[in-house]
Write an enzyme that holds these catalytic residues in place. Structure first.
Site, PDB file in Angstrom:
ATOM      1  N   ASP A 165      46.600 -22.191 -22.750  1.00 47.55           N
ATOM      2  CA  ASP A 165      47.617 -22.153 -23.807  1.00 47.55           C
ATOM      3  C   ASP A 165      47.059 -21.569 -25.112  1.00 47.55           C
ATOM      4  O   ASP A 165      45.887 -21.748 -25.431  1.00 47.55           O
ATOM      5  CB  ASP A 165      48.101 -23.594 -24.037  1.00 47.55           C
ATOM      6  N   GLU A 278      52.851 -15.570 -20.882  1.00 43.49           N
ATOM      7  CA  GLU A 278      53.791 -15.940 -21.940  1.00 43.49           C
ATOM      8  C   GLU A 278      53.293 -15.391 -23.275  1.00 43.49           C
ATOM      9  O   GLU A 278      52.092 -15.337 -23.514  1.00 43.49           O
ATOM     10  CB  GLU A 278      53.888 -17.473 -22.034  1.00 43.49           C
TER      11      GLU A 278
END
Ligand code: ZN
Length: 500
Positions: A165, A278
């Site tokens: 992330d 992402e």
């Protein structure tokens, strides 16, 4: 060596096949290729992998017993085990809805698995940003390792994602890719020009003209109608870029797009096979407008970036640990537009970061995007751990609260929050059974939420001050911890699926 794998049958008592000092974690017991595998636990709660049969020699660092060999729970041994059980290898979510369950302490995975067992979403069981890893003294390998062994322990065969992330550098892409992560979340925020929102037209124009591609950008965006639809809702978003819109979006995001494109290629070079990618611009100062979303996504897609999800900064106030603050109608209007754009330009999923506890917007998300959303949560599971601590060891919880309050002014710096410390009750004046109330009060939730790094890493005379003690209390009360996680994360998933 007794090749128990050859003779063990499911209805037999597994413990008869283990060395005396071990018990099996029941859901983990499996056999494959004439070999018996189980996660085992000694009287002191230390866990290991038990292997008996032909495959014993494939694993490393074992201690031999008459019944088989007991191996440490390393990432290398997890990889070997995944050659027998492919569900232990992180997978991609692709276009399926996914729910991120970050685990800052490293003991939560079985609880997370129990929460996601209804199967509406692909669970992301390893999910940490490099910032979180630094603050908790962990690394990409250790984060993934605890998730994989949690999966084995629970015998969860549905598959899970590992999300690296908020990546900001090539080095962190390489570290997480070689550890085995399958989802890569690019955070180009250092390349976002937040100032663009406040620049005069002259300044915008001069900055815009310095972009190499500026003439092509004008061709691509000026004088064009952009239409995005959500057919199911008979909804249409229509708009076009004014000069100011284009210059604003380009000055703000053009470098971020180039950075994300570079990162996509770093990942692509490093990962064999498919991965989820992402791009998150959720940590900008102002909400991402629909036109800015179009600009960013369109520029990424035309460069060949295969977007799995995009995290805009949504309208309203999305703070850590508490419910959404803002006008729900405005949120719905903006969310619908973002959904339509993602659907029309991609499709790719929208991603909601800091997605825990935002219960009032879940019905809206469910309505428009329950089958195409990515949600990330992390700190909320840490708060559930503290709830278990508050009950299991009130004295430790009080000490944690005091450190949290002391470190809060510094730790809050990277977060946007409106915490009011004067509303927090004095922890020393609360009775033991009142302590969990601090986890229901918004201000104290936020203080405890953002100080996880200080709490987990603070030391006294070179020794961790709380970490080991905190883990011991959780281990002793793990069934309570898992059932809290099941209920709390499960509540999010029920709302997302439209069940309550
Ligand atoms: Zn984020």
């Amino acid at each position: 060596m007794n090749p128990a794998g050859m003779i063990y049958l499911a209805e037999q008592n597994i413990d008869d096949f283990l060395p005396d000092k071990y018990d099996a974690c029941e859901n983990s017991v499996r056999s494959s290729e004439g070999t018996l595998f189980a996660m085992v636990e000694d009287r002191r709660g230390n866990r290991a992998l038990f292997v008996s049969g032909r495959a014993e020699n494939k694993f490393e660092g074992g201690e031999s017993f008459e019944e088989g060999t007991v191996f440490p729970l390393t990432l290398e041994n997890a990889r070997k085990l995944s050659e027998f059980f492919s569900w232990l290898k992180p997978k991609i979510a692709g276009s399926d809805s996914a729910f991120g369950c970050g685990d800052r302490i490293g003991l939560a995975t079985p609880g997370h698995i129990r929460a996601v067992e209804k199967g509406d979403v692909v669970p992301v069981l390893a999910q940490q940003s490099i910032r979180e890893m630094e603050r908790t003294g962990r690394n990409p390998r250790s984060v993934l390792n605890t998730a994989v062994w949690g999966v084995f322990r629970e015998g969860f065969e549905e598959g899970f994602v590992a999300d690296a992330d908020h990546l900001k550098s090539r080095e962190s892409v390489e570290k997480t890719a070689s550890a085995g992560y399958t989802m890569f979340t690019c955070d180009p925020s250092e390349e976002v020009e937040n100032e663009a929102d406040r620049m005069s037209s002259d300044k915008l124009e001069s900055k815009f003209s310095r972009i190499d591609d500026s003439e092509e950008l004008v061709d691509r965006y000026i004088g064009k109608e952009f239409t995005a639809t959500l057919d199911k809702f008979d909804y249409k978003y229509e708009s076009s870029f004014s000069w100011k819109d284009l210059m604003g979006a380009a000055v703000k995001y053009y470098d971020a797009v180039l950075f994300a494109d570079r990162m996509y290629n770093w990942v692509d070079e490093k990962v064999n096979g498919n991965f989820d990618f992402e791009v998150s611009v959720d940590e900008t100062e102002n909400p991402t407008s629909p036109l800015e979303h179009i600009f960013v996504a369109n520029e990424l897609l035309r460069r060949g970036v295969n977007l799995t999800s995009l995290a805009p900064r949504f309208v309203g106030d999305i703070q850590k640990a508490i419910d959404y603050i803002g006008d729900l109608e405005k949120f719905e209007e903006a969310f619908k537009a973002h959904c339509a754009i993602a659907e029309t330009l991609g499709p790719y999923k929208l991603s909601l970061h800091s997605g825990s506890d935002k219960f009032s917007i879940y019905p809206i998300i469910s309505k428009y995007a329950k089958d195409k959303i990515h949600v990330k949560t992390a700190g909320t599971s840490y708060l559930e751990a503290l709830r278990v601590i508050a009950k299991g060891n009130p004295d430790l919880f009080r000490r944690i609260c005091r450190i949290a309050l002391e470190r809060f002014p510094e730790d809050r710096a990277t977060y946007h929050m409106t915490t009011d410390l004067s509303r927090i009750p004095d922890v020393d004046s609360l009775d033991d059974d009142e302590l969990p109330e601090l986890l229901d009060q918004d201000d104290s939730r936020q203080v405890l939420h953002v100080t996880y790094g200080s709490v987990l890493s603070c030391e006294e005379n070179g020794e961790p001050l709380f970490k080991d003690e905190l883990k011991n209390v959780l281990r002793k009360n793990e069934e309570r911890y898992f059932s809290r996680l099941k209920d709390h994360i499960g509540h999010h998933l029920d709302l997302l699926a439209g069940r309550s």
